[in-house]
Design a protein around this motif. Structure first.
Motif, short mmCIF file in Angstrom:
data_model
loop_
_atom_site.label_atom_id
_atom_site.label_comp_id
_atom_site.label_asym_id
_atom_site.label_seq_id
_atom_site.Cartn_x
_atom_site.Cartn_y
_atom_site.Cartn_z
N THR A 44 -45.62 25.72 -109.56
CA THR A 44 -46.58 25.58 -110.66
C THR A 44 -47.35 24.28 -110.53
O THR A 44 -48.58 24.25 -110.68
N ASN A 45 -46.66 23.18 -110.24
CA ASN A 45 -47.33 21.88 -110.11
C ASN A 45 -48.29 21.83 -108.92
O ASN A 45 -49.40 21.32 -109.03
N LEU A 46 -47.88 22.37 -107.79
CA LEU A 46 -48.75 22.37 -106.62
C LEU A 46 -49.97 23.25 -106.86
O LEU A 46 -51.10 22.88 -106.51
N GLU A 47 -49.77 24.39 -107.48
CA GLU A 47 -50.90 25.27 -107.78
C GLU A 47 -51.89 24.58 -108.72
O GLU A 47 -53.11 24.67 -108.53
N LYS A 48 -51.36 23.86 -109.69
CA LYS A 48 -52.22 23.13 -110.64
C LYS A 48 -53.05 22.07 -109.90
O LYS A 48 -54.25 21.92 -110.15
N ILE A 49 -52.41 21.34 -108.99
CA ILE A 49 -53.11 20.30 -108.22
C ILE A 49 -54.21 20.93 -107.36
O ILE A 49 -55.33 20.44 -107.31
N LEU A 50 -53.91 22.04 -106.69
CA LEU A 50 -54.88 22.68 -105.82
C LEU A 50 -56.06 23.27 -106.59
O LEU A 50 -57.14 23.48 -106.04
N GLN A 51 -55.87 23.54 -107.88
CA GLN A 51 -56.93 24.11 -108.72
C GLN A 51 -57.82 23.03 -109.34
O GLN A 51 -58.80 23.36 -110.01
N GLU A 52 -57.50 21.76 -109.12
CA GLU A 52 -58.32 20.68 -109.67
C GLU A 52 -59.60 20.51 -108.86
O GLU A 52 -59.62 20.80 -107.66
N PRO A 53 -60.66 19.99 -109.49
CA PRO A 53 -61.91 19.75 -108.75
C PRO A 53 -61.70 18.68 -107.67
O PRO A 53 -60.99 17.71 -107.87
N TYR A 54 -62.36 18.90 -106.53
CA TYR A 54 -62.33 17.94 -105.43
C TYR A 54 -63.39 16.88 -105.73
O TYR A 54 -64.57 17.19 -105.85
N ALA A 55 -62.95 15.65 -105.86
CA ALA A 55 -63.82 14.57 -106.36
C ALA A 55 -64.55 13.80 -105.26
O ALA A 55 -65.23 12.84 -105.56
N HIS A 56 -64.44 14.22 -104.01
CA HIS A 56 -64.97 13.39 -102.92
C HIS A 56 -66.10 14.05 -102.15
O HIS A 56 -66.40 13.62 -101.03
#
Length: 180
Positions: A44-56
């Motif tokens: 769940t945590n890894l999926e949440k991180i991968l779904q975040e916007p890429y800021a770079h």
């Protein structure tokens, strides 16, 4: 759940792995099937991180790309189920009396090991990654031929800005070396 299993780690048994850049539909598609590949499974945590916007992104994309759109996390495996993320261990075994020895196992696991190293290397080189990783990418490879075992470590080093993939045998353990 089996007490020896973890919800963080997963493995694939005899999955086909193609040479980097190749697919099943291409006419010449070298492929290998190691006995087992271990890596992370989606949490769940890894999926949440991968779904975040890429800021770079430079320039910024509209709509913003997600981290999972930028960072490749899995080798192309044919299991059709959940992906095996960031593989780090490859296992291969052959029977003691069989004609195929360690050299054959090294060839059989070459694509999976190189693909796993490339995933780690690309993650390390992703724009915005500020984590200093001592030593860099690492994939372990355990091989046994009957009662004889070898442990390998595979890594990446850069030469003239390009990655080079290296596999080093670090330990050779034979049934004759048991201490009683």
């Amino acid at each position: 759940m089996d007490p020896g299993l973890s919800e963080l780690f997963s493995s694939r048994i005899q999955e086909t792995v193609y040479q980097l850049g190749q697919t099943e539909s291409q006419p010449f598609n070298p492929k290998k099937q190691p006995d087992r590949i271990h890596g992370l499974q989606m949490t769940t945590n890894l999926e949440k991180i991968l779904q975040e916007p890429y800021a770079h992104d430079d320039p910024p994309q509209s709509p913003p790309r997600l981290i999972e759109d930028v960072v490749k996390t899995s080798m192309t495996l044919e299991n059709g189920g959940d992906p095996l993320l960031f593989p780090f261990l490859v296992l291969e075994a052959k029977g003691e009396k069989g004609p195929q020895g360690f050299e054959y196992m090294e060839v059989q696991t070459a694509f999976p090991i190189k693909n796993a190293l490339k995933l780690q290397y690309d993650l390390l080189k992703t724009c915005g990654n500020t984590m200093d990783v001592p030593g860099g990418p690492l994939v372990w490879f355990l091989a046994n031929h009957g009662e004889d075992w070898r442990v390998y470590g595979a890594t990446v080093y850069e030469e003239e800005g390009k990655p080079n993939y290296v596999r080093v045998q670090s330990l050779n353990y034979t049934h004759d070396s048991y201490l009683y």
